[in-house]
Design a protein around this motif. Structure first.
Motif, PDB file in Angstrom:
ATOM      1  N   ALA A   1      45.922  72.752  74.303  1.00 21.97           N
ATOM      2  CA  ALA A   1      45.070  73.058  75.460  1.00 21.97           C
ATOM      3  C   ALA A   1      43.942  74.006  75.074  1.00 21.97           C
ATOM      4  O   ALA A   1      42.809  73.845  75.522  1.00 21.97           O
ATOM      5  CB  ALA A   1      45.918  73.662  76.583  1.00 21.97           C
ATOM      6  N   ALA A   2      44.246  74.968  74.233  1.00 22.95           N
ATOM      7  CA  ALA A   2      43.226  75.939  73.812  1.00 22.95           C
ATOM      8  C   ALA A   2      42.148  75.303  72.946  1.00 22.95           C
ATOM      9  O   ALA A   2      41.028  75.798  72.886  1.00 22.95           O
ATOM     10  CB  ALA A   2      43.897  77.088  73.059  1.00 22.95           C
TER      11      ALA A   2
ATOM     12  N   ARG B   1      49.375  73.027  84.588  1.00 22.62           N
ATOM     13  CA  ARG B   1      50.021  74.286  84.980  1.00 22.62           C
ATOM     14  C   ARG B   1      49.678  75.445  84.044  1.00 22.62           C
ATOM     15  O   ARG B   1      50.103  76.571  84.281  1.00 22.62           O
ATOM     16  CB  ARG B   1      51.544  74.095  85.021  1.00 22.62           C
ATOM     17  CG  ARG B   1      51.999  73.171  86.142  1.00 22.62           C
ATOM     18  CD  ARG B   1      53.495  73.220  86.359  1.00 22.62           C
ATOM     19  NE  ARG B   1      54.273  72.918  85.156  1.00 22.62           N
ATOM     20  CZ  ARG B   1      54.688  71.717  84.790  1.00 22.62           C
ATOM     21  NH1 ARG B   1      54.377  70.672  85.517  1.00 22.62           N
ATOM     22  NH2 ARG B   1      55.409  71.564  83.699  1.00 22.62           N
ATOM     23  N   LEU B   2      48.932  75.183  82.990  1.00 12.37           N
ATOM     24  CA  LEU B   2      48.594  76.252  82.038  1.00 12.37           C
ATOM     25  C   LEU B   2      47.468  77.125  82.554  1.00 12.37           C
ATOM     26  O   LEU B   2      46.614  76.724  83.281  1.00 12.37           O
ATOM     27  CB  LEU B   2      48.211  75.653  80.682  1.00 12.37           C
ATOM     28  CG  LEU B   2      49.321  74.929  79.951  1.00 12.37           C
ATOM     29  CD1 LEU B   2      48.795  74.340  78.646  1.00 12.37           C
ATOM     30  CD2 LEU B   2      50.493  75.857  79.671  1.00 12.37           C
TER      31      LEU B   2
ATOM     32  N   ARG C   1      51.968  69.193  82.580  1.00 14.72           N
ATOM     33  CA  ARG C   1      52.192  70.508  81.947  1.00 14.72           C
ATOM     34  C   ARG C   1      50.852  71.213  81.693  1.00 14.72           C
ATOM     35  O   ARG C   1      50.711  72.398  81.951  1.00 14.72           O
ATOM     36  CB  ARG C   1      52.963  70.321  80.632  1.00 14.72           C
ATOM     37  CG  ARG C   1      53.120  71.580  79.840  1.00 14.72           C
ATOM     38  CD  ARG C   1      54.097  72.568  80.505  1.00 14.72           C
ATOM     39  NE  ARG C   1      54.237  73.730  79.668  1.00 14.72           N
ATOM     40  CZ  ARG C   1      53.864  74.955  80.035  1.00 14.72           C
ATOM     41  NH1 ARG C   1      53.337  75.167  81.224  1.00 14.72           N
ATOM     42  NH2 ARG C   1      54.025  75.968  79.224  1.00 14.72           N
ATOM     43  N   LEU C   2      49.868  70.489  81.179  1.00 13.89           N
ATOM     44  CA  LEU C   2      48.543  71.078  80.932  1.00 13.89           C
ATOM     45  C   LEU C   2      47.930  71.619  82.216  1.00 13.89           C
ATOM     46  O   LEU C   2      47.254  72.647  82.200  1.00 13.89           O
ATOM     47  CB  LEU C   2      47.605  70.051  80.283  1.00 13.89           C
ATOM     48  CG  LEU C   2      47.846  69.730  78.829  1.00 13.89           C
ATOM     49  CD1 LEU C   2      47.024  68.513  78.402  1.00 13.89           C
ATOM     50  CD2 LEU C   2      47.542  70.926  77.940  1.00 13.89           C
TER      51      LEU C   2
ATOM     52  N   ASP D   1      50.498  74.033  74.492  1.00 12.66           N
ATOM     53  CA  ASP D   1      49.668  75.191  74.826  1.00 12.66           C
ATOM     54  C   ASP D   1      48.558  75.360  73.797  1.00 12.66           C
ATOM     55  O   ASP D   1      47.411  75.620  74.139  1.00 12.66           O
ATOM     56  CB  ASP D   1      50.511  76.465  74.878  1.00 12.66           C
ATOM     57  CG  ASP D   1      51.503  76.478  76.030  1.00 12.66           C
ATOM     58  OD1 ASP D   1      51.484  75.547  76.848  1.00 12.66           O
ATOM     59  OD2 ASP D   1      52.307  77.419  76.094  1.00 12.66           O
TER      60      ASP D   1
ATOM     61  N   ASP E   1      56.334  72.875  74.184  1.00 15.72           N
ATOM     62  CA  ASP E   1      55.400  73.488  75.120  1.00 15.72           C
ATOM     63  C   ASP E   1      54.379  74.340  74.386  1.00 15.72           C
ATOM     64  O   ASP E   1      53.210  74.337  74.727  1.00 15.72           O
ATOM     65  CB  ASP E   1      56.139  74.340  76.148  1.00 15.72           C
ATOM     66  CG  ASP E   1      56.875  73.498  77.184  1.00 15.72           C
ATOM     67  OD1 ASP E   1      57.631  74.077  77.954  1.00 15.72           O
ATOM     68  OD2 ASP E   1      56.676  72.276  77.210  1.00 15.72           O
ATOM     69  N   LEU E   2      54.798  75.087  73.387  1.00 16.11           N
ATOM     70  CA  LEU E   2      53.852  75.901  72.630  1.00 16.11           C
ATOM     71  C   LEU E   2      52.857  75.025  71.896  1.00 16.11           C
ATOM     72  O   LEU E   2      51.691  75.353  71.794  1.00 16.11           O
ATOM     73  CB  LEU E   2      54.589  76.815  71.650  1.00 16.11           C
ATOM     74  CG  LEU E   2      55.372  77.960  72.276  1.00 16.11           C
ATOM     75  CD1 LEU E   2      56.113  78.735  71.210  1.00 16.11           C
ATOM     76  CD2 LEU E   2      54.452  78.875  73.059  1.00 16.11           C
TER      77      LEU E   2
END
Length: 155
Positions: A11-12, A154-155, A151-152, A8, A4-5
């Protein structure tokens, strides 16, 4: 670092819109799936028959250019207990080698049971063994990519 990290962090690094390419890396084939530009839906794309790394990478990078892909999501075949075995190590090695050929960012996504889930669904749809063999890799890639897209979102 957890998966997940890693996602994450990916995504950034992404622009607001743009396609992601999902990969189900097998020993004989690489299943590919493509997201829409809004990154809501993963669709099966193609299957690359593996030959050797240079040919596999060339075919893969051609698809990234053809579809203006912004990042890659590799299915990481973890063991059921969450540890990494030889297949996960081979996937990481493939990505390390590919990284030398492309600046595209990437993340790994847990792919445990993806092929099994897709195969069960195809059997439920009464797909023949030949049809399942033809589509399972790219459908597994879509399953992997859809999990990452969800998952993306929900970020």
């Amino acid at each position: 670092m957890t998966l997940d990290l890693q996602l994450d962090a990916l995504a950034a690094a992404l622009p607001p819109r743009g396609r992601l390419l999902g990969l189900d890396l097998g020993t004989k084939t690489i299943g590919l799936a493509l997201s829409d530009v809004e990154r809501r839906l993963a669709s099966p794309l193609d299957t690359i028959r593996r030959v050797k790394f240079s040919a596999d990478a060339e075919a893969l990078l051609k698809r990234t250019a053809d579809f203006d892909v912004q990042a890659l999501v590799f299915g990481l075949p973890l063991n059921m207990d969450g540890t990494e075995g030889p297949r996960a190590q081979a996937t990481r090695a493939f990505m390390r080698n590919l990284r030398k050929l492309t600046p595209l960012p990437f993340a790994f996504w847990d792919e445990r049971l993806s092929t099994a889930a897709v195969t069960r669904e195809l059997i439920a749809q009464d797909a023949s063994r030949a049809k399942r063999a033809e589509v399972v890799d790219r459908m597994a890639a879509a399953y992997i990519l859809q999990g990452a897209l969800d998952r993306l979102a929900r970020l």
